[in-house]
Design an enzyme around this catalytic site. Structure first.
Site, mmCIF file in Angstrom:
data_model
loop_
_atom_site.group_PDB
_atom_site.id
_atom_site.type_symbol
_atom_site.label_atom_id
_atom_site.label_comp_id
_atom_site.label_asym_id
_atom_site.label_seq_id
_atom_site.Cartn_x
_atom_site.Cartn_y
_atom_site.Cartn_z
ATOM 1 N N CYS A 1 2.800 -12.160 2.447
ATOM 2 C CA CYS A 1 3.751 -12.210 3.561
ATOM 3 C C CYS A 1 3.515 -13.487 4.362
ATOM 4 O O CYS A 1 2.368 -13.814 4.689
ATOM 5 C CB CYS A 1 3.550 -10.988 4.465
ATOM 6 S SG CYS A 1 4.587 -11.062 5.934
ATOM 7 N N HIS B 1 -10.259 -4.155 3.953
ATOM 8 C CA HIS B 1 -8.809 -4.323 3.875
ATOM 9 C C HIS B 1 -8.504 -5.696 3.280
ATOM 10 O O HIS B 1 -9.102 -6.697 3.641
ATOM 11 C CB HIS B 1 -8.165 -4.184 5.255
ATOM 12 C CG HIS B 1 -6.662 -4.076 5.169
ATOM 13 N ND1 HIS B 1 -5.854 -5.174 4.955
ATOM 14 C CD2 HIS B 1 -5.837 -3.003 5.224
ATOM 15 C CE1 HIS B 1 -4.591 -4.772 4.897
ATOM 16 N NE2 HIS B 1 -4.561 -3.463 5.065
ATOM 17 N N CYS C 1 2.228 -8.514 13.727
ATOM 18 C CA CYS C 1 3.549 -8.895 13.230
ATOM 19 C C CYS C 1 4.655 -8.102 13.922
ATOM 20 O O CYS C 1 4.416 -7.047 14.507
ATOM 21 C CB CYS C 1 3.609 -8.743 11.716
ATOM 22 S SG CYS C 1 3.890 -7.052 11.196
ATOM 23 N N HIS D 1 0.829 -1.202 0.000
ATOM 24 C CA HIS D 1 0.000 0.000 0.000
ATOM 25 C C HIS D 1 0.862 1.249 0.000
ATOM 26 O O HIS D 1 0.979 1.948 1.011
ATOM 27 C CB HIS D 1 -0.935 -0.018 1.212
ATOM 28 C CG HIS D 1 -2.050 -1.001 1.051
ATOM 29 N ND1 HIS D 1 -2.601 -1.700 2.100
ATOM 30 C CD2 HIS D 1 -2.721 -1.403 -0.045
ATOM 31 C CE1 HIS D 1 -3.568 -2.483 1.656
ATOM 32 N NE2 HIS D 1 -3.653 -2.324 0.354
ATOM 33 N N GLU E 1 -6.151 -7.767 3.618
ATOM 34 C CA GLU E 1 -5.746 -8.842 4.532
ATOM 35 C C GLU E 1 -6.960 -9.417 5.260
ATOM 36 O O GLU E 1 -7.065 -10.634 5.444
ATOM 37 C CB GLU E 1 -4.715 -8.299 5.541
ATOM 38 C CG GLU E 1 -4.148 -9.411 6.389
ATOM 39 C CD GLU E 1 -3.262 -8.907 7.512
ATOM 40 O OE1 GLU E 1 -2.535 -7.910 7.327
ATOM 41 O OE2 GLU E 1 -3.305 -9.528 8.583
HETATM 42 FE FE1 SF4 Z 1 4.300 -8.935 6.795
HETATM 43 FE FE2 SF4 Z 1 4.018 -7.326 8.903
HETATM 44 FE FE3 SF4 Z 1 5.199 -6.454 6.734
HETATM 45 FE FE4 SF4 Z 1 2.545 -6.896 6.709
HETATM 46 S S1 SF4 Z 1 3.654 -5.346 7.915
HETATM 47 S S2 SF4 Z 1 4.020 -7.460 5.125
HETATM 48 S S3 SF4 Z 1 2.465 -8.720 8.059
HETATM 49 S S4 SF4 Z 1 5.953 -8.131 8.070
#
Ligand code: SF4
Length: 341
Positions: free
Chosen positions: A113, A142, A221, A51, A144
């Protein structure tokens, strides 16, 4: 931009900031495969790879096409030569999109990811074990959230972070959410939420459902947690916080909210050109951070601009960089595309 008053004395650069391992992996994969396949045609990516407008524009300039719906692939095919390969973005995607790609005969490179994939795997496993999944997210739109929800839509209930109740009416208030079987309920989360607000939301859910299962390895994360910690360390020293992020970046917008709550003066920029003189009026010190999808050169441009406008500006940078790297994704076989493995 009008000239600033030149009164800034110190600039605190958050560390870590900017690209996380998932973003690096996804961008490098797209760059590499766009080059490998360039004789065949343009590489297509489902959804913005990360993004950030600058990243997407730079990849577009290298011949990468972005689609929000696989139906667009057919339209694009009539306009230009496409390589028969589709890349899934870092945020993940619902399984029906994988099935659609397979039905269209596209080769797939999955740049999701691994930390998002982990949450998808949890969703599938808990659903198979008969659990009801409370999925905490910041928006039903979103990518995700759509991806994780899509793994077990019939057993998943979207729940709002307690500080965001009402912002998206499709997300349920954690204080009032109901499940068909309170004895078998698990909480999963989007990876990029506010750490403090998510933990508080889980506490609310625990009070509501005493048997609530909270996975041992929490879903937020490492990059989200570390960037929020860095903002907390800097905030007591600064008058103003500048956050370089796209408005679509969940982790970036959470950094902005956190900086605002701690300093009362936080502003969002996409590039240094967005800086407004009045933001810094009367300020002696400024903090700067960037979302996990913001390229470092945009941070350095902002630092250079602030230095040019404030001769003698001291730049302070403390904290540890992360040493995490994810393996480059490989093309998936048709079987893997369908199984989501
Ligand atoms: Fe992966 Fe966290 Fe990066 Fe998102 S923000 S791509 S979950 S490491």
């Amino acid at each position: 931009m009008a000239p600033m008053d030149g009164g800034l004395e110190r600039l605190y650069l958050a560390r870590p900031r900017g690209f996380c391992a998932g973003v690096v992996m996804a961008i490098e994969a797209v760059e590499r495969w766009a080059e490998v396949l360039k004789e065949e045609g343009d590489l297509v990516v489902y959804h913005e790879i990360v993004h950030n407008r600058s990243v997407v524009e730079r990849l577009r300039a290298k011949g990468v096409r972005f689609v929000e719906d696989l139906a667009e692939v057919e339209r694009l095919r009539q306009e230009r030569k496409l390589a028969g390969t589709l890349v899934f973005s870092a945020h993940g995607h619902p399984p029906q999109v994988r099935r659609q790609a397979a039905a269209m005969g596209l080769n797939v490179l999955d740049a999701t990811c691994p930390l998002v994939t982990k949450v998808h795997t949890e969703a599938r496993r808990y659903a198979q074990e008969g659990y009801w999944i409370l999925l905490i997210g910041d928006s039903a739109d979103h990518q995700e959230v759509k991806g994780t929800f899509g793994e077990a839509p019939e057993r998943t209930i979207l729940v709002a972070v307690h500080t965001h109740v009402g912002k998206d009416p499709r997300l349920t208030d954690p204080h009032t959410v109901e499940v068909p079987d309170p004895e078998r309920v698990v909480v999963l989360t989007q990876t990029t939420l506010s750490v403090d607000d998510t933990l508080a939301t889980i506490e609310i859910l625990k009070r509501r459902f005493p048997k609530l299962v909270v996975p041992k390895r929490k879903d937020l994360c490492y990059a989200t947690q570390n960037r929020q910690e860095a903002v907390k360390r800097i905030a007591p020293h600064v008058d103003v916080f500048l956050v370089l992020t796209s408005p679509h970046s969940s982790n970036g917008m959470r950094l902005l909210e956190l900086a605002q709550s701690l300093t009362g003066r936080a502003y969002r920029l996409e590039t240094a050109q967005d800086l407004k003189e009045e933001w810094l009026w009367g300020a002696k010190s400024v903090g700067v951070t960037s979302a996990a999808s913001t390229p470092e050169d945009l941070v350095q441009e902002l630092v250079a601009l602030l230095k040019a406008k404030n001769p003698g500006l001291e730049v302070l940078e403390e904290g540890e960089w992360e040493e995490i790297a994810f393996r480059e994704p490989r093309p998936l076989s048709p079987g893997e595309v369908l199984s989501g493995a």
